[in-house]
Write an enzyme that holds these catalytic residues in place. Sequence first.
Site, PDB file in Angstrom:
ATOM      1  N   HIS A 161      -4.942   8.458  36.990  1.00  0.00           N
ATOM      2  CA  HIS A 161      -5.283   7.093  36.487  1.00  0.00           C
ATOM      3  C   HIS A 161      -4.993   5.370  37.053  1.00  0.00           C
ATOM      4  CE1 HIS A 161      -4.794   9.422  32.238  1.00  0.00           C
ATOM      5  NE2 HIS A 161      -6.205   9.481  32.522  1.00  0.00           N
ATOM      6  N   CYS A 252       2.064   6.537  29.088  1.00  0.00           N
ATOM      7  CA  CYS A 252       0.955   7.274  27.899  1.00  0.00           C
ATOM      8  C   CYS A 252       1.344   7.885  26.850  1.00  0.00           C
ATOM      9  CB  CYS A 252       1.069   8.700  28.994  1.00  0.00           C
ATOM     10  SG  CYS A 252       0.830   8.239  31.106  1.00  0.00           S
TER      11      CYS A 252
END
Length: 259
Positions: A161, A252
Amino acid sequence: MPRIALTREVSDAIARCELTHIARQPIDVRRARAQHAEYEAALRELGCRVERVPAAPEFPDAVFVEDAAIVFSELAVIARPGASSRRGETESVARALSAYRRVVPIREPGTLDGGDVLVAGRTAFVGRSTRTNDAGIEQLRRAVSPLGYTVVPIPVTGCLHLKSAVTEVADGVLVFQPDWVAADFFRGFEAIPVAAGELYGANALRIGDRVIYPAGFPKTAEQLAERLADRAVSLRLVEADELAKAEGAVTCCSLVFDA
Ligand code: CIR
Protein backbone atom coordinates in the site's frame (compact mmCIF):
# COMPACT_ATOMS: atom_id res chain seq x y z
CA MET A 1 -14.43 16.17 21.37
CA PRO A 2 -13.38 12.56 22.04
CA ARG A 3 -10.86 10.96 19.73
CA ILE A 4 -12.03 7.52 18.64
CA ALA A 5 -9.85 4.60 17.54
CA LEU A 6 -11.80 1.80 15.87
CA THR A 7 -10.02 -1.55 16.12
CA ARG A 8 -10.97 -5.19 15.63
CA GLU A 9 -9.87 -8.47 17.21
CA VAL A 10 -7.22 -10.58 15.43
CA SER A 11 -9.09 -13.39 13.61
CA ASP A 12 -8.43 -17.04 14.50
CA ALA A 13 -8.02 -17.48 10.73
CA ILE A 14 -5.16 -14.95 10.41
CA ALA A 15 -2.91 -17.76 9.10
CA ARG A 16 -4.96 -17.60 5.86
CA CYS A 17 -4.34 -13.85 5.42
CA GLU A 18 -3.61 -12.30 2.04
CA LEU A 19 0.11 -11.99 1.27
CA THR A 20 1.57 -10.12 -1.69
CA HIS A 21 5.20 -9.23 -1.09
CA ILE A 22 6.33 -11.55 1.70
CA ALA A 23 6.56 -15.32 2.12
CA ARG A 24 4.09 -17.11 4.36
CA GLN A 25 5.38 -18.01 7.80
CA PRO A 26 3.55 -19.32 10.86
CA ILE A 27 1.72 -16.64 12.86
CA ASP A 28 1.34 -17.10 16.61
CA VAL A 29 -2.23 -15.90 17.17
CA ARG A 30 -1.76 -15.49 20.92
CA ARG A 31 1.33 -13.37 20.41
CA ALA A 32 -0.40 -11.35 17.69
CA ARG A 33 -3.31 -10.71 20.09
CA ALA A 34 -0.97 -9.73 22.91
CA GLN A 35 0.82 -7.21 20.67
CA HIS A 36 -2.52 -5.95 19.40
CA ALA A 37 -3.69 -5.43 23.00
CA GLU A 38 -0.49 -3.50 23.71
CA TYR A 39 -1.20 -1.38 20.64
CA GLU A 40 -4.73 -0.66 21.88
CA ALA A 41 -3.26 0.28 25.26
CA ALA A 42 -0.93 2.72 23.49
CA LEU A 43 -3.92 4.23 21.67
CA ARG A 44 -5.67 4.74 25.03
CA GLU A 45 -2.52 6.19 26.57
CA LEU A 46 -2.43 8.70 23.71
CA GLY A 47 -5.97 9.81 24.49
CA CYS A 48 -8.09 7.66 22.17
CA ARG A 49 -11.33 5.98 23.13
CA VAL A 50 -10.85 2.50 21.67
CA GLU A 51 -14.02 1.04 20.17
CA ARG A 52 -13.83 -2.47 18.86
CA VAL A 53 -15.84 -3.27 15.73
CA PRO A 54 -17.52 -6.68 16.26
CA ALA A 55 -15.07 -9.52 15.63
CA ALA A 56 -15.22 -11.11 12.17
CA PRO A 57 -13.52 -14.49 12.62
CA GLU A 58 -14.51 -15.54 9.08
CA PHE A 59 -12.29 -12.81 7.59
CA PRO A 60 -8.57 -13.60 8.09
CA ASP A 61 -7.47 -9.96 7.58
CA ALA A 62 -10.28 -8.29 9.56
CA VAL A 63 -7.87 -6.86 12.17
CA PHE A 64 -6.58 -4.45 9.51
CA VAL A 65 -9.55 -2.09 9.83
CA GLU A 66 -7.68 0.78 8.19
CA ASP A 67 -8.30 -0.81 4.81
CA ALA A 68 -12.09 -0.73 5.19
CA ALA A 69 -12.55 3.06 5.22
CA ILE A 70 -10.98 6.49 5.02
CA VAL A 71 -12.32 8.91 7.61
CA PHE A 72 -12.26 12.60 6.74
CA SER A 73 -13.53 15.33 9.09
CA GLU A 74 -16.65 15.71 6.96
CA LEU A 75 -17.46 12.13 5.87
CA ALA A 76 -16.20 8.56 5.73
CA VAL A 77 -15.47 6.86 2.43
CA ILE A 78 -16.14 3.13 2.69
CA ALA A 79 -13.51 1.22 0.78
CA ARG A 80 -14.05 -1.58 -1.69
CA PRO A 81 -10.97 -3.74 -1.01
CA GLY A 82 -8.93 -4.86 -3.96
CA ALA A 83 -8.66 -8.39 -2.52
CA SER A 84 -12.05 -10.09 -2.94
CA SER A 85 -11.47 -12.08 0.28
CA ARG A 86 -11.65 -8.77 2.17
CA ARG A 87 -14.82 -7.23 0.67
CA GLY A 88 -17.06 -8.54 3.45
CA GLU A 89 -15.07 -6.64 6.08
CA THR A 90 -16.47 -3.24 5.20
CA GLU A 91 -20.13 -3.61 6.15
CA SER A 92 -19.58 -3.73 9.91
CA VAL A 93 -16.98 -0.95 9.76
CA ALA A 94 -19.45 1.22 7.80
CA ARG A 95 -22.08 0.52 10.48
CA ALA A 96 -19.68 1.59 13.24
CA LEU A 97 -18.66 4.74 11.36
CA SER A 98 -22.21 5.76 10.52
CA ALA A 99 -22.63 6.76 14.18
CA TYR A 100 -20.08 9.52 13.54
CA ARG A 101 -20.06 10.38 9.84
CA ARG A 102 -22.08 10.34 6.65
CA VAL A 103 -20.72 7.32 4.76
CA VAL A 104 -20.02 7.22 1.02
CA PRO A 105 -19.23 3.83 -0.52
CA ILE A 106 -16.76 3.05 -3.29
CA ARG A 107 -18.69 1.02 -5.85
CA GLU A 108 -17.84 -1.54 -8.52
CA PRO A 109 -15.77 -1.34 -10.72
CA GLY A 110 -13.80 0.80 -8.30
CA THR A 111 -11.43 -0.79 -5.82
CA LEU A 112 -9.72 1.12 -3.06
CA ASP A 113 -7.95 0.01 0.14
CA GLY A 114 -7.74 2.50 3.01
CA GLY A 115 -4.04 1.67 3.33
CA ASP A 116 -3.52 3.40 0.01
CA VAL A 117 -4.83 6.77 1.19
CA LEU A 118 -2.60 9.19 3.07
CA VAL A 119 -4.42 12.34 4.13
CA ALA A 120 -2.01 15.16 4.97
CA GLY A 121 -3.75 18.47 5.54
CA ARG A 122 -6.09 19.04 2.57
CA THR A 123 -4.14 16.66 0.33
CA ALA A 124 -5.18 13.04 -0.10
CA PHE A 125 -2.33 11.08 -1.67
CA VAL A 126 -3.69 7.84 -3.14
CA GLY A 127 -1.62 4.85 -4.12
CA ARG A 128 -2.39 3.28 -7.48
CA SER A 129 -1.55 -0.26 -6.39
CA THR A 130 -2.53 -3.89 -6.83
CA ARG A 131 -5.46 -3.05 -4.51
CA THR A 132 -6.56 0.40 -5.69
CA ASN A 133 -7.56 1.11 -9.28
CA ASP A 134 -8.23 4.27 -11.30
CA ALA A 135 -12.02 3.96 -10.89
CA GLY A 136 -11.61 3.80 -7.11
CA ILE A 137 -9.35 6.86 -7.14
CA GLU A 138 -11.83 8.77 -9.33
CA GLN A 139 -14.73 7.94 -6.98
CA LEU A 140 -12.66 9.12 -4.01
CA ARG A 141 -11.90 12.35 -5.87
CA ARG A 142 -15.60 12.93 -6.56
CA ALA A 143 -16.44 12.38 -2.90
CA VAL A 144 -13.84 14.69 -1.37
CA SER A 145 -12.79 17.33 -3.91
CA PRO A 146 -16.02 19.34 -3.29
CA LEU A 147 -14.85 19.51 0.33
CA GLY A 148 -11.58 21.14 -0.68
CA TYR A 149 -9.27 18.11 -0.76
CA THR A 150 -6.82 17.66 -3.59
CA VAL A 151 -6.47 14.00 -4.59
CA VAL A 152 -2.97 13.12 -5.82
CA PRO A 153 -2.52 9.63 -7.32
CA ILE A 154 0.88 8.04 -6.78
CA PRO A 155 2.06 4.80 -8.41
CA VAL A 156 2.96 2.17 -5.79
CA THR A 157 5.36 -0.62 -6.70
CA GLY A 158 7.36 -2.98 -4.55
CA CYS A 159 5.09 -2.77 -1.51
CA LEU A 160 1.46 -3.43 -0.68
CA HIS A 161 0.00 0.00 0.00
CA LEU A 162 1.01 3.65 -0.28
CA LYS A 163 1.18 3.81 3.52
CA SER A 164 3.70 0.95 3.55
CA ALA A 165 5.94 3.47 1.77
CA VAL A 166 5.05 6.82 3.34
CA THR A 167 3.18 8.22 6.35
CA GLU A 168 2.89 11.56 8.14
CA VAL A 169 4.71 12.02 11.46
CA ALA A 170 4.01 15.72 12.10
CA ASP A 171 2.30 18.54 10.23
CA GLY A 172 4.09 18.72 6.88
CA VAL A 173 6.61 16.00 7.81
CA LEU A 174 6.63 12.55 6.22
CA VAL A 175 8.71 9.40 6.72
CA PHE A 176 9.20 7.46 3.50
CA GLN A 177 10.91 4.46 1.93
CA PRO A 178 12.83 5.74 -1.14
CA ASP A 179 12.92 2.22 -2.65
CA TRP A 180 9.15 2.34 -3.07
CA VAL A 181 8.10 5.93 -3.55
CA ALA A 182 9.81 8.99 -5.01
CA ALA A 183 10.21 12.05 -2.77
CA ASP A 184 9.30 14.27 -5.77
CA PHE A 185 5.63 13.58 -5.14
CA PHE A 186 5.83 15.33 -1.79
CA ARG A 187 6.96 18.83 -2.73
CA GLY A 188 6.27 21.25 0.08
CA PHE A 189 6.67 18.50 2.67
CA GLU A 190 9.77 17.64 4.67
CA ALA A 191 10.39 13.99 3.77
CA ILE A 192 12.60 11.86 6.03
CA PRO A 193 13.94 8.64 4.46
CA VAL A 194 13.99 5.43 6.53
CA ALA A 195 17.41 4.28 7.73
CA ALA A 196 19.34 1.84 5.52
CA GLY A 197 18.25 -1.76 6.07
CA GLU A 198 14.95 -0.84 7.73
CA LEU A 199 12.76 -1.71 4.77
CA TYR A 200 9.38 -1.49 6.52
CA GLY A 201 10.19 1.55 8.67
CA ALA A 202 7.98 4.06 6.84
CA ASN A 203 4.70 3.11 8.50
CA ALA A 204 4.05 5.29 11.55
CA LEU A 205 0.76 6.22 13.17
CA ARG A 206 0.58 9.86 14.19
CA ILE A 207 -1.86 10.85 16.92
CA GLY A 208 -1.56 14.56 17.70
CA ASP A 209 1.97 15.11 18.98
CA ARG A 210 2.73 11.41 19.52
CA VAL A 211 3.68 8.79 16.93
CA ILE A 212 3.04 5.07 17.43
CA TYR A 213 6.03 3.40 15.84
CA PRO A 214 7.30 -0.22 15.64
CA ALA A 215 10.17 -1.08 17.98
CA GLY A 216 11.75 -3.14 15.17
CA PHE A 217 13.24 -0.13 13.35
CA PRO A 218 15.55 1.46 15.94
CA LYS A 219 17.76 3.47 13.57
CA THR A 220 14.80 5.16 11.89
CA ALA A 221 13.20 5.65 15.32
CA GLU A 222 16.30 7.46 16.52
CA GLN A 223 16.38 9.69 13.44
CA LEU A 224 12.68 10.49 13.75
CA ALA A 225 13.02 11.28 17.45
CA GLU A 226 15.86 13.71 16.68
CA ARG A 227 14.08 15.38 13.75
CA LEU A 228 10.78 15.71 15.62
CA ALA A 229 12.11 16.89 18.99
CA ASP A 230 11.98 20.60 18.13
CA ARG A 231 8.33 20.18 17.12
CA ALA A 232 7.60 18.60 20.52
CA VAL A 233 6.51 15.38 18.79
CA SER A 234 7.69 12.11 20.36
CA LEU A 235 7.51 8.40 19.56
CA ARG A 236 5.57 5.72 21.43
CA LEU A 237 7.21 2.41 20.50
CA VAL A 238 5.19 -0.82 20.21
CA GLU A 239 6.13 -4.39 19.32
CA ALA A 240 4.42 -5.16 16.02
CA ASP A 241 6.42 -7.96 14.44
CA GLU A 242 3.79 -10.74 14.69
CA LEU A 243 1.18 -9.00 12.54
CA ALA A 244 4.00 -7.88 10.23
CA LYS A 245 4.03 -11.55 9.13
CA ALA A 246 0.53 -10.85 7.77
CA GLU A 247 1.94 -7.79 5.95
CA GLY A 248 0.35 -5.45 8.47
CA ALA A 249 1.90 -2.50 10.29
CA VAL A 250 0.84 0.14 12.80
CA THR A 251 -1.52 2.31 10.74
CA CYS A 252 -3.43 -0.76 9.50
CA CYS A 253 -4.87 -1.79 12.85
CA SER A 254 -7.00 1.26 13.61
CA LEU A 255 -9.12 4.06 12.20
CA VAL A 256 -8.46 7.15 14.32
CA PHE A 257 -10.68 10.24 14.09
CA ASP A 258 -12.31 12.94 16.17
CA ALA A 259 -15.91 12.08 17.04
C1 CIR B 1 -3.65 -7.80 3.16
O1 CIR B 1 -2.86 -8.26 2.34
O2 CIR B 1 -4.66 -7.20 2.82
C2 CIR B 1 -3.34 -8.00 4.62
N1 CIR B 1 -2.70 -9.26 4.83
C3 CIR B 1 -2.48 -6.88 5.17
C4 CIR B 1 -3.16 -5.55 5.14
C5 CIR B 1 -2.35 -4.49 5.75
N2 CIR B 1 -3.03 -3.25 5.73
C6 CIR B 1 -2.46 -2.07 5.53
O3 CIR B 1 -1.27 -1.98 5.26
N3 CIR B 1 -3.23 -1.01 5.55
